[in-house]
Design an enzyme around this catalytic site. Structure first.
Site, PDB file in Angstrom:
ATOM      1  N   ASP A   1      -9.720 -18.101 -13.536  1.00 44.19           N
ATOM      2  CA  ASP A   1     -10.631 -18.032 -12.384  1.00 44.19           C
ATOM      3  C   ASP A   1     -12.105 -18.320 -12.686  1.00 44.19           C
ATOM      4  O   ASP A   1     -12.991 -17.612 -12.190  1.00 44.19           O
ATOM      5  CB  ASP A   1     -10.529 -16.651 -11.715  1.00 44.19           C
ATOM      6  CG  ASP A   1      -9.161 -16.377 -11.113  1.00 44.19           C
ATOM      7  OD1 ASP A   1      -8.245 -17.190 -11.315  1.00 44.19           O
ATOM      8  OD2 ASP A   1      -9.003 -15.331 -10.451  1.00 44.19           O
TER       9      ASP A   1
ATOM     10  N   ASP B   1      -8.224 -18.552  -7.937  1.00 46.07           N
ATOM     11  CA  ASP B   1      -8.036 -17.858  -6.682  1.00 46.07           C
ATOM     12  C   ASP B   1      -8.103 -18.945  -5.603  1.00 46.07           C
ATOM     13  O   ASP B   1      -9.021 -19.775  -5.613  1.00 46.07           O
ATOM     14  CB  ASP B   1      -9.229 -16.894  -6.509  1.00 46.07           C
ATOM     15  CG  ASP B   1      -8.825 -15.498  -6.133  1.00 46.07           C
ATOM     16  OD1 ASP B   1      -7.621 -15.195  -6.108  1.00 46.07           O
ATOM     17  OD2 ASP B   1      -9.737 -14.695  -5.851  1.00 46.07           O
TER      18      ASP B   1
ATOM     19  N   HIS C   1      -7.567 -19.003  -1.693  1.00 45.90           N
ATOM     20  CA  HIS C   1      -7.237 -18.211  -0.510  1.00 45.90           C
ATOM     21  C   HIS C   1      -7.266 -19.008   0.790  1.00 45.90           C
ATOM     22  O   HIS C   1      -8.115 -19.893   0.949  1.00 45.90           O
ATOM     23  CB  HIS C   1      -8.251 -17.073  -0.352  1.00 45.90           C
ATOM     24  CG  HIS C   1      -8.214 -16.049  -1.437  1.00 45.90           C
ATOM     25  ND1 HIS C   1      -7.060 -15.525  -1.945  1.00 45.90           N
ATOM     26  CD2 HIS C   1      -9.235 -15.428  -2.110  1.00 45.90           C
ATOM     27  CE1 HIS C   1      -7.360 -14.620  -2.869  1.00 45.90           C
ATOM     28  NE2 HIS C   1      -8.662 -14.555  -3.009  1.00 45.90           N
TER      29      HIS C   1
ATOM     30  N   HIS D   1     -14.183 -15.343  -0.268  1.00 43.70           N
ATOM     31  CA  HIS D   1     -14.461 -16.064  -1.509  1.00 43.70           C
ATOM     32  C   HIS D   1     -13.291 -16.987  -1.826  1.00 43.70           C
ATOM     33  O   HIS D   1     -12.174 -16.758  -1.376  1.00 43.70           O
ATOM     34  CB  HIS D   1     -14.669 -15.077  -2.669  1.00 43.70           C
ATOM     35  CG  HIS D   1     -13.437 -14.262  -2.954  1.00 43.70           C
ATOM     36  ND1 HIS D   1     -13.111 -13.141  -2.219  1.00 43.70           N
ATOM     37  CD2 HIS D   1     -12.437 -14.422  -3.847  1.00 43.70           C
ATOM     38  CE1 HIS D   1     -11.966 -12.635  -2.669  1.00 43.70           C
ATOM     39  NE2 HIS D   1     -11.529 -13.406  -3.652  1.00 43.70           N
TER      40      HIS D   1
ATOM     41  N   LYS E   1      -3.363 -19.175  -7.174  1.00 47.79           N
ATOM     42  CA  LYS E   1      -2.770 -17.869  -6.871  1.00 47.79           C
ATOM     43  C   LYS E   1      -3.401 -17.264  -5.627  1.00 47.79           C
ATOM     44  O   LYS E   1      -4.461 -17.716  -5.193  1.00 47.79           O
ATOM     45  CB  LYS E   1      -2.914 -16.919  -8.056  1.00 47.79           C
ATOM     46  CG  LYS E   1      -4.345 -16.580  -8.419  1.00 47.79           C
ATOM     47  CD  LYS E   1      -4.381 -15.727  -9.666  1.00 47.79           C
ATOM     48  CE  LYS E   1      -5.789 -15.437 -10.133  1.00 47.79           C
ATOM     49  NZ  LYS E   1      -6.622 -14.662  -9.205  1.00 47.79           N
TER      50      LYS E   1
ATOM     51  N   CYS F   1      -8.824  -9.772 -12.701  1.00 44.44           N
ATOM     52  CA  CYS F   1      -7.782 -10.786 -12.888  1.00 44.44           C
ATOM     53  C   CYS F   1      -7.416 -11.010 -14.355  1.00 44.44           C
ATOM     54  O   CYS F   1      -6.253 -11.268 -14.657  1.00 44.44           O
ATOM     55  CB  CYS F   1      -8.202 -12.091 -12.210  1.00 44.44           C
ATOM     56  SG  CYS F   1      -8.186 -11.926 -10.411  1.00 44.44           S
TER      57      CYS F   1
HETATM   58 ZN   LIG Z   1      -9.604 -13.332  -4.386  1.00 42.28          ZN
END
Ligand SMILES: [Zn+2]
Length: 194
Positions: free
Chosen positions: A18, A60, A62, A79, A104, A143
């Site tokens: 990340d 990440d 999203h 974010h 993810k 993470c």
């Molecule tokens: Zn996140």
């Protein structure tokens, strides 16, 4: 740069967790001094590339209405929205062309901190006969910690790149506690300058 600090084998892989704009200072969920890990990570990338070893970069990724966002009742400001600038890898991070990207937390309803949860990372590692992971990235206390815990519980050996992680430290000492926990779980700490 020391390149002989550990004997690497064809069963080793580098996992970068990340390192995205939103987790760097100035980002929507910026980690203090998070940018400081980019230079050591680039050294690790050079070493692994030089040895022809695989490199994985997690992110990440999203949806706009992800359940972890405060607007949806979650803990975090919005974010790393898939496709946004904030979700891009840090531009100074020198990811090689053959990097394997692992996205993810793409499902609205669930947040995940571990790069193993809901992804094909484990399968990809097994397919390449990888047994040991060198892990760095953001954040130490979320993470990275969860990814490392899953890696260890799935039987991988893990090396914690101590100079290439930074913590969110929402509670003072979270980062140090996470490092102690990872070492207790069985992670082997390593740093280039050490
Ligand atoms: Zn996140």
């Amino acid at each position: 740069m020391k390149t002989n600090i550990f004997p690497l084998t064809h069963k080793d892989a580098l996992v970068i967790v990340d390192v995205q704009n939103d987790f760097l200072p100035g980002g929507h969920l910026g980690v203090p001094a998070g940018n400081e890990i980019i230079s050591p990570l680039n050294c690790y990338i050079d070493i692994f590339t030089h040895h022809g070893l695989p490199i994985f970069a997690t992110r990440d990724w999203h949806p706009t209405n992800h359940s972890s966002f405060q607007s949806q009742g979650g803990l975090w400001p919005a974010h790393c929205i898939a496709g946004s600038t904030g979700a891009e890898f840090a531009s100074a991070l020198k990811l090689p062309q053959n990097v394997t990207i692992v996205s993810k937390a793409m499902v609205t309803e669930s947040d995940v901190y571990s790069a193993f949860e809901g992804t094909t990372l484990a399968n990809q590692l097994h397919a390449r006969r990888i047994e040991r992971l060198f892990i760095g990235g953001l954040e130490t206390d979320h993470c990275v910690l969860n990814t490392m815990a899953d890696a260890l519980s799935q039987g991988f050996h893990v090396v914690l790149l101590q100079d290439a992680v930074r913590a969110a430290n929402f509670q003072q000492g979270d980062g140090q506690a996470a490092i102690a926990e990872m070492i207790r779980y069985g992670a082997q700490p390593l740093q280039l300058a050490g």
